[in-house]
Design an enzyme around this catalytic site. Structure first.
Site, short mmCIF file in Angstrom:
data_model
loop_
_atom_site.label_atom_id
_atom_site.label_comp_id
_atom_site.label_asym_id
_atom_site.label_seq_id
_atom_site.Cartn_x
_atom_site.Cartn_y
_atom_site.Cartn_z
CD GLU A 194 42.37 46.73 69.77
OE1 GLU A 194 43.13 47.57 69.27
OE2 GLU A 194 41.26 47.01 70.25
CG ASN A 237 40.71 49.99 67.23
OD1 ASN A 237 39.62 50.46 66.87
ND2 ASN A 237 40.78 49.06 68.16
CE LYS A 314 36.45 50.23 66.27
NZ LYS A 314 37.14 49.47 67.33
CD GLU A 318 34.94 49.51 70.43
OE1 GLU A 318 35.98 49.17 69.85
OE2 GLU A 318 34.30 48.75 71.17
NE ARG A 351 35.32 45.67 62.12
CZ ARG A 351 35.46 45.77 63.45
NH1 ARG A 351 35.70 46.94 64.02
NH2 ARG A 351 35.34 44.72 64.21
NE ARG A 363 28.31 47.48 72.20
CZ ARG A 363 29.45 47.02 72.65
NH1 ARG A 363 29.81 47.23 73.91
NH2 ARG A 363 30.27 46.34 71.87
CE LYS A 387 32.99 43.42 66.26
NZ LYS A 387 33.49 43.83 67.58
CG ASP A 392 32.43 43.26 70.98
OD1 ASP A 392 32.83 42.69 69.95
OD2 ASP A 392 33.12 44.04 71.64
CD GLU A 414 34.54 42.02 62.27
OE1 GLU A 414 33.65 42.87 62.01
OE2 GLU A 414 35.61 42.31 62.79
CD GLU A 420 37.63 41.46 72.75
OE1 GLU A 420 37.49 41.40 71.52
OE2 GLU A 420 37.37 42.48 73.41
C1 BDP Z 1 35.92 44.70 70.67
C2 BDP Z 1 37.32 44.76 71.18
C3 BDP Z 1 38.11 45.93 70.67
C4 BDP Z 1 37.96 46.02 69.17
C5 BDP Z 1 36.49 46.07 68.82
C6 BDP Z 1 36.22 46.06 67.32
O1 BDP Z 1 37.29 44.80 72.58
O2 BDP Z 1 39.45 45.75 71.04
O3 BDP Z 1 38.61 47.13 68.68
O4 BDP Z 1 35.84 44.94 69.30
O5 BDP Z 1 35.74 45.04 66.83
O6 BDP Z 1 35.48 43.40 70.86
O7 BDP Z 1 36.46 47.05 66.67
#
Ligand code: BDP
Length: 727
Positions: A194, A237, A314, A318, A351, A363, A387, A392, A414, A420
């Site tokens: 990923e 994930n 996590k 999401e 997380r 958000r 994070k 993000d 983190e 990305e």
């Molecule tokens: C986002 C990414 C996603 C990750 C998510 C995460 O797009 O793929 O799963 O973070 O940190 O930036 O869990």
């Protein structure tokens, strides 16, 4: 006439000799980047070589443990390579120039030096490197309380040689300021990664545990060389199959290798595993059968991997399952796992990256809203992983307001090493300045000077367990990371996890010298590119505080027009462009995200007069005609910033071209090609974004502005066909 008749034996010999020489030269020049910063080629500066030659004549490591043996083989390979001749292991200190490495526990010679008090002050993993005279012989000591400290000291000593430092007199003491220095691999069991842009996962699950690739060993060496002592092998994930015995045996085979380099393995835990692989009806963290299931699972893990590090989770984010599915809190979930791990000294990294499109609030505020009420409720072996910014991993974000806001909770940052949102493995972006910016941010949680670094290293709130995570950019690519310069981000993460107060310039200089060249003029030019690369990227992607306007899904190119699908995944949610202006109002008149910062910071961000311009559009909806500090209007400034971004990339290209004679051809050409792609992409970013924002500002491009090559439509429909990892 036959061939041998035509060519005399002499000519043939001459031809073969030339061919051989050519092959050898090719070999010497072949540099695909696999060796990372652990290149131990012979030093090409004769005066430095002579001086090292005099100072180093042999080495001793007493003791025979797996980690000390790793140090020994590194010392052997490193010294012999750098000095261009075999530097052998010896048994006595009877001549000058012996390197004596070890711990008082395993080495009688070290123990005789009575260093215990000094070493105790350096903690478990710290090391001392110094020169001394012992029985009239000048020797070099690499000492630590632990084998691992000796390994770290060995790598550091080699780094001194690799960067051509004076080693005639020195006294270096170093110990890590963070305890768990961990890479998070977002690797799936089918070897897809990923947000991976450097090939497949390096974990070849199919061939484990039977076949052990050399790459695993080199991975461990590279990590140990920068002090990384932990790795999460699987994606956040998560797939619960990773916790089945079949996979645990594979994990154990990796742990066996990594142990020799002081690296512990961790796995991600899918919260619904008790249902998926345990056949339970629920995963409710307060249900006794679930508690039992996890306890047994954790016991099983430790029976297979006795020094397993712990679990990363996590949850409820999401689409991932979590305790909230059962009306329980994040603390309930984390503590249940923590209790199962505690008897084995394992830890949970939980997380804080949580947000929900069904929650109406901004958000950027949601993680804070969820977690602050839980402050003080987590077990001692839990770290809440936050994070660096509240949304993000964007090219620029303010620091996350959770730093400093949970004094009763152990918090670890983190960072994302994989790019990305910063050009995948195509754009040259040195991320240390981004990491450094966050670590140096003053939260004001305990008055002035309450920096993020001081919170997460435990100085400010006495946090007992500390950690720093970096989402890995490593894959199966020959050079590990795709872009040769992306290696520097892995390197920088490790160095900052060891010492979050290091600066980007020092980190980059070390890396360049070890990876490319020690020629100071070349080092200076490469440094110039690296240090301005992050700001350049911010400029051509998301200047002035813009964020999350990347193309939907792949996040590589621009997509400010993305306005369909889940609302908090659209770009219009974040930039809020309209006929009046641009930017997300998070001030007291808007979403009030500023309220999550401590008063001194809150006021700075809340007031447009004091808000740093590089975060303007993060915190304010700014009118198109607003007069910026430069005297230009917002619209003009925006155009200017996007343009600056491209200009910087053009400069990188010509600076790189000037390095042709300093860099081996393979890596030179690779970077050259990538920089050309980066310029193309920077233009796509600039033109796509500005043409789109122009539909709101209705203003012409400023005089002298390089006109977009195409109409907006072109950029909206642009498909990348040549970007690794992007479909
Ligand atoms: C986002 C990414 C996603 C990750 C998510 C995460 O797009 O793929 O799963 O973070 O940190 O930036 O869990």
């Amino acid at each position: 006439m036959t061939f041998p008749e035509k060519i005399s034996a002499g000519k043939l010999a001459c031809f073969l000799f030339l061919l051989l020489a050519l092959i050898q030269k090719e070999n010497l020049l072949a540099e695909n980047g696999y060796r990372l910063w652990l290149r131990y080629d012979k030093i090409d500066n004769s005066s430095i070589l002579n001086s090292y030659d005099k100072s180093i004549t042999g080495w001793i490591i007493e003791g025979n443990t797996p980690v000390l043996n790793s140090a020994a083989s590194e010392l052997q390979e490193g010294l012999s390579g750098l000095l261009g001749k075999t530097i052998s292991r010896v048994t006595t200190l009877k001549r000058n120039g012996i390197i004596l490495a070890g711990t008082p526990g395993t080495s009688r010679l070290i123990s005789n030096l009575k260093l215990d008090a000094t070493l105790a002050g350096l903690g478990n993993e710290g090391f001392l490197i110094t020169d001394t005279v012992f029985e009239k012989k000048k020797i070099i000591i690499i000492a630590s309380k632990s084998d691992l400290g000796v390994l770290y000291g060995t790598f550091h000593f080699l780094r001194l040689l690799q960067t051509r430092q004076d080693i005639s007199h020195f006294d270096i003491r170093s110990s890590p300021k963070i305890m768990i220095r961990i890479l998070d691999h977002w690797d799936n069991l089918d070897r897809s990664v990923e947000r991976g842009y450097a090939g497949l996962s390096i974990w070849n699950w199919n061939s484990l545990p039977d076949s052990i690739s050399k790459r695993y060993i080199d991975y461990a060496r590279a990590n140990a060389s920068i002090g990384i002592n932990a790795t999460v092998l699987t994606n956040v994930n998560a797939n619960s199959l990773a916790l089945t015995r079949e996979y645990l045996v594979k994990v154990a085979s990796l742990a066996d290798i990594f142990r020799k380099y002081g690296i512990k393995v961790y796995l991600t835990a899918r919260f619904s595993s008790p249902v998926e692989i345990g056949k339970l009806k629920t995963a409710d963290p307060l249900d006794p059968s679930v508690i039992d299931w996890w306890k047994n699972k954790v016991d099983e893990i430790y029976s297979i991997i006795p020094d397993f590090g712990g679990l990363l989770v996590k949850a409820n984010s999401e689409g991932q399952p979590g305790p909230q599915t059962y009306n329980r809190t994040h603390a309930d979930g984390a503590n249940m796992l923590a209790d199962a791990l505690a008897p084995h000294k394992g830890i949970v990294m939980w997380r804080a990256f949580v947000y929900d499109n069904n929650v109406p609030d901004d958000r950027a505020k949601q993680a804070y809203n969820e977690f602050v009420p839980l402050d003080g409720k987590f077990r001692k072996n839990v770290l809440v992983q936050v994070k660096n910014g509240p949304v993000d991993f964007q090219p620029r974000e303010p620091f996350h307001p959770l730093f400093g806001a949970m004094p009763g909770t152990q918090v670890m940052p983190e960072f994302q090493i994989t790019q990305e949102y910063l050009g995948g493995s195509v754009h040259l972006v040195f991320l240390a300045p981004l990491f450094e910016e966050c670590l140096k941010s003053d939260t004001w949680s305990k008055g002035a000077g309450s920096t993020v670094a001081k919170i997460i290293d435990g100085t400010l709130y006495g946090q007992q367990l500390t950690g720093m995570a970096g989402v890995s950019n490593i894959g199966s690519a020959d050079n590990w990371t795709g872009h040769p310069f992306a290696q520097a981000n892995w390197y920088a993460f490790g160095r900052l996890a060891w010492d979050p107060y290091m600066n980007s310039t020092d980190i980059a200089s070390e890396w360049i010298r070890m990876t490319f060249t020690n020629n100071s003029s070349a080092v200076g030019r490469i440094l110039g590119i690296m240090l301005s690369s992050r700001e350049a990227t911010v400029n051509y992607m998301t200047p002035l505080g813009l964020h999350h306007i990347m193309y939907y899904g792949h996040h590589y190119g621009p997509g400010p027009w993305v306005n369909t699908g889940r609302k908090d995944w659209t770009s219009v949610y974040y930039h809020r462009a309209d006929s009046i202006g641009l930017g997300f109002d998070r001030s007291t008149t808007g979403s009030n995200a500023v309220s999550q910062y401590f008063p001194a910071v809150r006021e700075i961000f809340n007031n447009i007069e004091s808000c740093p311009e590089n975060l303007f559009l993060w915190f304010h909806h700014v009118p198109w005609d607003y007069k910026m500090r430069s005297g230009r209007t917002l619209w003009e400034e925006l155009c200017r910033k996007y343009d600056d971004g491209i200009r910087s990339v053009r400069r990188f290209r010509s600076d790189w071209d000037s390095l042709r004679d300093e860099i081996d051809p393979e890596r030179f050409e690779k970077v050259k090609t990538l920089l050309a792609m980066q310029e193309r992409d920077a233009r796509i970013w600039r033109d796509g974004c500005l043409l789109y924002f122009q539909t709101f500002s209705k203003k012409p491009f400023p005089a002298g502005f390089e006109k977009p090559e195409h109409k907006l439509d072109y950029y909206m429909n642009y498909k990348y066909t040549d970007i690794p990892g992007i479909k």
